[in-house]
Design a protein around this motif. Structure first.
Motif, PDB file in Angstrom:
ATOM      1  N   VAL A 241       1.004  -1.245  -0.162  1.00 48.49           N
ATOM      2  CA  VAL A 241       0.015  -0.156  -0.060  1.00 48.49           C
ATOM      3  C   VAL A 241       0.854   1.270  -0.085  1.00 48.49           C
ATOM      4  N   SER A 242       0.493   2.215  -0.750  1.00 52.69           N
ATOM      5  CA  SER A 242       1.349   3.522  -0.758  1.00 52.69           C
ATOM      6  C   SER A 242       1.106   4.132   0.503  1.00 52.69           C
TER       7      SER A 242
ATOM      8  N   ASP B 240       0.171   7.383   1.386  1.00 51.78           N
ATOM      9  CA  ASP B 240      -1.214   7.915   1.373  1.00 51.78           C
ATOM     10  C   ASP B 240      -2.147   7.001   1.768  1.00 51.78           C
ATOM     11  N   GLU B 241      -2.333   5.893   0.989  1.00 48.20           N
ATOM     12  CA  GLU B 241      -3.187   4.812   1.286  1.00 48.20           C
ATOM     13  C   GLU B 241      -3.105   4.268   2.610  1.00 48.20           C
ATOM     14  N   ARG B 242      -1.804   4.107   2.925  1.00 44.18           N
ATOM     15  CA  ARG B 242      -1.433   3.399   4.378  1.00 44.18           C
ATOM     16  C   ARG B 242      -2.322   4.483   5.436  1.00 44.18           C
TER      17      ARG B 242
ATOM     18  N   LEU C 187      -4.968   5.886   5.054  1.00 47.01           N
ATOM     19  CA  LEU C 187      -6.238   5.866   5.214  1.00 47.01           C
ATOM     20  C   LEU C 187      -6.664   4.395   5.443  1.00 47.01           C
TER      21      LEU C 187
ATOM     22  N   TYR D 267      -9.010  -3.547   1.186  1.00 47.80           N
ATOM     23  CA  TYR D 267      -8.729  -2.121   1.025  1.00 47.80           C
ATOM     24  C   TYR D 267      -7.895  -1.762  -0.274  1.00 47.80           C
TER      25      TYR D 267
ATOM     26  N   ALA E 283      -9.058   0.495  -3.750  1.00 47.96           N
ATOM     27  CA  ALA E 283      -8.209   1.540  -4.298  1.00 47.96           C
ATOM     28  C   ALA E 283      -8.332   1.262  -5.925  1.00 47.96           C
TER      29      ALA E 283
END
Length: 373
Positions: A41-42, A44-46, A48, A285, A289
């Motif tokens: 997960v990137s 930013d996504e981490r 979230l 998740y 995305a």
């Protein structure tokens, strides 16, 4: 009644370490899988993902105690705690408090335990509570601290904790044990054994007037994080809440004895189930995305609203699948428009369809999730 803390050997619990060896090995193996999944997960996504997982735990750990919170309000508060953009949604004191405590547990997992940390957690957790005498400190009332159920004239006493005058001494011993049993402590214990003992030990002291269950589960999270070397983000409260009767039955049974092998096996199995739930949620998740990237700009406002609503249900989606009636209820549209919208979503590959006529049901098309089920 003979409670565990009244017995001569207290708090020296006994258990069969060999019975836990398989669980301990499995926990460490799956912990590596969880860490590996998060790395996909990137950044930013981490952030979230962290909010998604922590908010679910916050809601479920409160639900175990019979307190119902609004998940979106908890998420809004978590965003503020992590310095992220947050909406203007109103947040009640108890939702803000549990969010603050969850962030506190997450951010300070490596720091040794002390009384001040516990008091700080309790202060946050009891935000807005005007019904208890001591907030941010151990209980000091003269009345017996009992877990009871049934009628007022015929109460069933499930457990009675040590009297308040003993709590400071008991908690000093507990804090010392918690730190000594950590990976860098004088008497380190394996992860599941330590978390299981720590939770039962804390719940048996029951040091606060209220909030003991939520803080006790937070301590289990802190314990596991210290043993794996990073926040666990494990779905422990979510897993316990799914069968909380078994949880309370096991606690009640093992607060009468110092032989806790069965309790540790139960708690180990619960943690392993929680790990699997966490892995599924991370996969969900990631797929969420990818789904939004794939279909960005392709849905009308009604379709966007329904897709967002399905995602809010989590990996399991709508119980029994999304129906045309669900779609109409969510969007306040006509049956003809709902039918047209749903057909379009299936044609685009966003939804899958099963059944016929009134038994027709729809689900998000998330191939990677189906492979893990």
């Amino acid at each position: 009644m003979t409670w565990n803390w009244t017995q001569e050997a207290w708090p020296r619990f006994s258990y069969d370490a060999a019975a836990l060896e398989h669980f301990e090995n499995r926990f460490l193996l799956v912990s590596g899988e969880v860490i590996g999944a998060v790395r996909h997960v990137s950044d930013d996504e981490r952030d979230l993902l962290r909010i998604e997982l922590l908010s679910e735990e916050a809601v479920k750990t409160s639900q175990i105690e019979g307190e119902m919170l609004d998940r979106l309000s908890v998420q809004s508060s978590l965003r503020r705690q992590f310095g992220l953009d947050a909406d203007s949604r109103p947040v009640r004191p108890q939702e803000r408090g549990i969010a603050e405590m969850m962030v506190g547990v997450y951010d300070t997992w490596a720091i040794p335990l002390n009384h001040q940390t516990l008091f700080h957690w309790h202060n946050m957790l009891m935000a807005g509570n005007r019904h208890i005498g001591t907030i941010g400190g151990y209980r000091a009332h003269d009345d017996a601290m009992q877990i009871v159920s049934g009628r007022h004239d015929k109460p069933i006493i499930h457990f009675e904790a040590p009297p308040s005058r003993q709590v400071p001494e008991e908690m000093t011993a507990y804090v010392e044990w918690f730190n000594k049993s950590s990976p860098g402590g004088a008497l380190p214990l394996p992860p599941l054994t330590r978390a299981g003992i720590g939770h039962l030990y804390f719940e048996s002291i029951h040091p606060f007037e209220d909030g003991n269950g939520r803080i006790g589960r937070a301590l289990a999270e802190k314990s596991l994080a210290q043993n794996i070397g990073q926040p666990s983000l494990i779905a422990l409260a979510y897993t316990i809440e799914r069968d909380r009767k078994a949880y309370y039955d096991q606690l009640e049974r093992h607060q009468r004895t110092l032989d806790i092998t069965d309790w540790l096996v139960y708690f180990a199995e619960t943690i392993l189930k929680a790990q699997q739930t966490t892995i599924k949620r991370i996969a969900f998740y990631i797929e969420k995305a990818k789904f939004h990237d794939r279909f960005r700009g392709q849905f009308n406002e009604r379709q966007e609203k329904v897709v967002a609503r399905i995602f809010r249900e989590g990996p399991t989606g709508f119980k029994g699948g999304l129906s045309a009636e669900n779609y109409i209820s969510i969007t306040r549209t006509s049956r003809a428009t709902a039918t047209r919208d749903l057909h379009d979503l299936v044609q685009k590959g966003a939804l899958t369809r099963t059944g016929e006529r009134r038994h027709t049901r729809y689900a998000l098309n998330l191939p990677a999730i189906k492979k893990t089920e």
